[in-house]
Motif scaffolding. Sequence first.
Motif, PDB file in Angstrom:
ATOM      1  N   ILE A 191       7.306 -16.304   9.898  1.00 47.35           N
ATOM      2  CA  ILE A 191       6.362 -15.889  10.834  1.00 47.35           C
ATOM      3  C   ILE A 191       5.181 -16.252  10.397  1.00 47.35           C
ATOM      4  N   THR A 192       4.015 -16.180  11.317  1.00 44.64           N
ATOM      5  CA  THR A 192       2.617 -16.357  10.997  1.00 44.64           C
ATOM      6  C   THR A 192       1.796 -15.213  10.177  1.00 44.64           C
ATOM      7  N   PRO A 193       0.863 -15.538   9.368  1.00 41.12           N
ATOM      8  CA  PRO A 193       0.274 -14.270   8.678  1.00 41.12           C
ATOM      9  C   PRO A 193      -0.207 -13.351   9.733  1.00 41.12           C
ATOM     10  N   ARG A 194      -0.618 -13.849  10.902  1.00 39.81           N
ATOM     11  CA  ARG A 194      -1.157 -12.898  11.944  1.00 39.81           C
ATOM     12  C   ARG A 194      -0.263 -11.996  12.524  1.00 39.81           C
ATOM     13  N   GLN A 195       1.226 -12.436  12.544  1.00 35.68           N
ATOM     14  CA  GLN A 195       2.203 -11.498  12.896  1.00 35.68           C
ATOM     15  C   GLN A 195       2.541 -10.765  11.515  1.00 35.68           C
ATOM     16  N   ALA A 196       2.582 -11.279  10.458  1.00 37.59           N
ATOM     17  CA  ALA A 196       2.940 -10.448   9.349  1.00 37.59           C
ATOM     18  C   ALA A 196       1.806  -9.166   8.905  1.00 37.59           C
ATOM     19  N   ARG A 197       0.845  -9.523   9.462  1.00 37.61           N
ATOM     20  CA  ARG A 197      -0.372  -8.472   9.375  1.00 37.61           C
ATOM     21  C   ARG A 197      -0.109  -7.192  10.113  1.00 37.61           C
ATOM     22  N   GLU A 198       1.020  -7.143  10.865  1.00 39.14           N
ATOM     23  CA  GLU A 198       1.628  -6.142  11.729  1.00 39.14           C
ATOM     24  C   GLU A 198       2.937  -5.397  11.184  1.00 39.14           C
ATOM     25  N   ASP A 199       3.286  -5.852  10.100  1.00 36.06           N
ATOM     26  CA  ASP A 199       4.299  -5.457   9.224  1.00 36.06           C
ATOM     27  C   ASP A 199       4.165  -4.225   8.821  1.00 36.06           C
ATOM     28  N   GLU A 200       5.088  -2.830   8.998  1.00 37.06           N
ATOM     29  CA  GLU A 200       4.889  -1.778   8.461  1.00 37.06           C
ATOM     30  C   GLU A 200       4.517  -1.638   7.092  1.00 37.06           C
ATOM     31  N   ARG A 201       5.108  -2.782   6.099  1.00 37.72           N
ATOM     32  CA  ARG A 201       4.827  -2.701   4.937  1.00 37.72           C
ATOM     33  C   ARG A 201       3.080  -2.965   4.525  1.00 37.72           C
ATOM     34  N   VAL A 202       2.625  -3.741   5.270  1.00 38.74           N
ATOM     35  CA  VAL A 202       1.298  -3.986   5.183  1.00 38.74           C
ATOM     36  C   VAL A 202       0.439  -2.873   5.812  1.00 38.74           C
ATOM     37  N   LYS A 203       0.865  -2.281   6.707  1.00 35.62           N
ATOM     38  CA  LYS A 203       0.129  -0.695   6.941  1.00 35.62           C
ATOM     39  C   LYS A 203       0.207   0.234   6.078  1.00 35.62           C
ATOM     40  N   THR A 204       1.433   0.478   5.426  1.00 35.52           N
ATOM     41  CA  THR A 204       1.680   1.348   4.395  1.00 35.52           C
ATOM     42  C   THR A 204       0.679   0.998   3.061  1.00 35.52           C
ATOM     43  N   ALA A 205       0.855  -0.429   2.719  1.00 36.12           N
ATOM     44  CA  ALA A 205       0.244  -0.725   1.456  1.00 36.12           C
ATOM     45  C   ALA A 205      -1.516  -0.620   1.789  1.00 36.12           C
ATOM     46  N   LEU A 206      -2.024  -0.821   3.144  1.00 37.61           N
ATOM     47  CA  LEU A 206      -3.455  -0.585   3.296  1.00 37.61           C
ATOM     48  C   LEU A 206      -3.754   1.031   3.012  1.00 37.61           C
ATOM     49  N   ILE A 207      -2.921   1.995   3.505  1.00 38.14           N
ATOM     50  CA  ILE A 207      -3.313   3.175   3.298  1.00 38.14           C
ATOM     51  C   ILE A 207      -3.212   3.381   1.576  1.00 38.14           C
ATOM     52  N   GLU A 208      -2.321   2.866   0.972  1.00 43.62           N
ATOM     53  CA  GLU A 208      -2.429   3.301  -0.479  1.00 43.62           C
ATOM     54  C   GLU A 208      -3.525   2.374  -0.990  1.00 43.62           C
ATOM     55  N   MET A 209      -3.944   1.319  -0.498  1.00 46.35           N
ATOM     56  CA  MET A 209      -5.061   0.510  -1.135  1.00 46.35           C
ATOM     57  C   MET A 209      -6.445   1.318  -0.810  1.00 46.35           C
ATOM     58  N   PHE A 210      -6.538   1.903   0.258  1.00 46.19           N
ATOM     59  CA  PHE A 210      -7.691   2.883   0.548  1.00 46.19           C
ATOM     60  C   PHE A 210      -7.755   4.140  -0.535  1.00 46.19           C
ATOM     61  N   ILE A 211      -6.546   4.605  -0.738  1.00 48.13           N
ATOM     62  CA  ILE A 211      -6.636   5.852  -1.492  1.00 48.13           C
ATOM     63  C   ILE A 211      -7.012   5.291  -3.028  1.00 48.13           C
ATOM     64  N   ASP A 212      -6.339   4.063  -3.393  1.00 45.49           N
ATOM     65  CA  ASP A 212      -6.667   3.800  -4.775  1.00 45.49           C
ATOM     66  C   ASP A 212      -7.967   3.170  -5.153  1.00 45.49           C
TER      67      ASP A 212
END
Length: 318
Positions: A191-212
Amino acid sequence: MRAILSYEQSVEQEVYLQTRLVVGNKALNVSAATIAGLPEKPNEDAFAVASNDNVLFAGVFDGVTSLKPIPALGNETGAHFASHFLKDRFATTQSYATPEEMVIALNSELLEASTALGGKLSDTHSLPATLATIITLSRDNDSFAFAHAGDCFGIVFFEDGHSQVFTDDKNAKFDNKMFVLIGKIAREKGITPRQAREDERVKTALIEMFIDRNNNPDGHGSGLVNGDPNLAKYIQAGSIPLRGVAAILLGTDGLLPQGWSLGKEEDRQKIRAMISSGGFKEMFSVKHTSEDSDPDWQHIRYKHSDDATGLLIALANS
């Protein structure tokens, strides 16, 4: 201090302002602009300029998405509240001796305002937040001073034709990790990176990134202005001699067109030439064209078009 190039929230979706002023014996041409990434979205960037005749103060602010909703703000985002709080308080905050002291003072004022909204220092993800870069240019010094936290940037252009990025970007290592993940998911799924941005793994990793990342007390994260005293660990501060300086540019990360790099002298010179010839309006046009020409986000990013802000201080005869 008195505010210069001030603007109201009603016009903040697209603002272009400029003035010429004298600070001590230095004649300065100052231009600033900000634009929302999308017309229908709030502009979470802001800029501020102020002067007390002896010192010019200038800053750019890039609001940061809150992990938790802030009910007291209603429809306003925490990112918008924080960046515009600093903009509005910029000229009323005492003229502290250094930009670093000013950032710390604004951080404390933001905490007080956020606490009144129900935010808690014990839960920093409930606090509105913004990134910031501030400079001061004084009549009494042959240098300008700066304080910086996050991924806004500052570039100094010299009369001999070279330039220098004087701010660090502690966000870069965290963002690059996210972009690698988005690219990996895109390849795995076809898929495109734009579509991959909506993957749940990305959303979870973003939360973890904010915390770190955000004002991590261990000193290995990145700083943002949200009232947390740990910001002090991450403020980059310094000064640069004005001898030979032609101009100083402050910007938020959304100012750069896709594919351009602050690390490349050629791209920095293109930025200066573009603003000099067509102003920030031309800069924003090129930025949006670069984004629209990359609808699938092969230049991996978090959103199609980010808010963008630029502030250029040109020394007279430069």
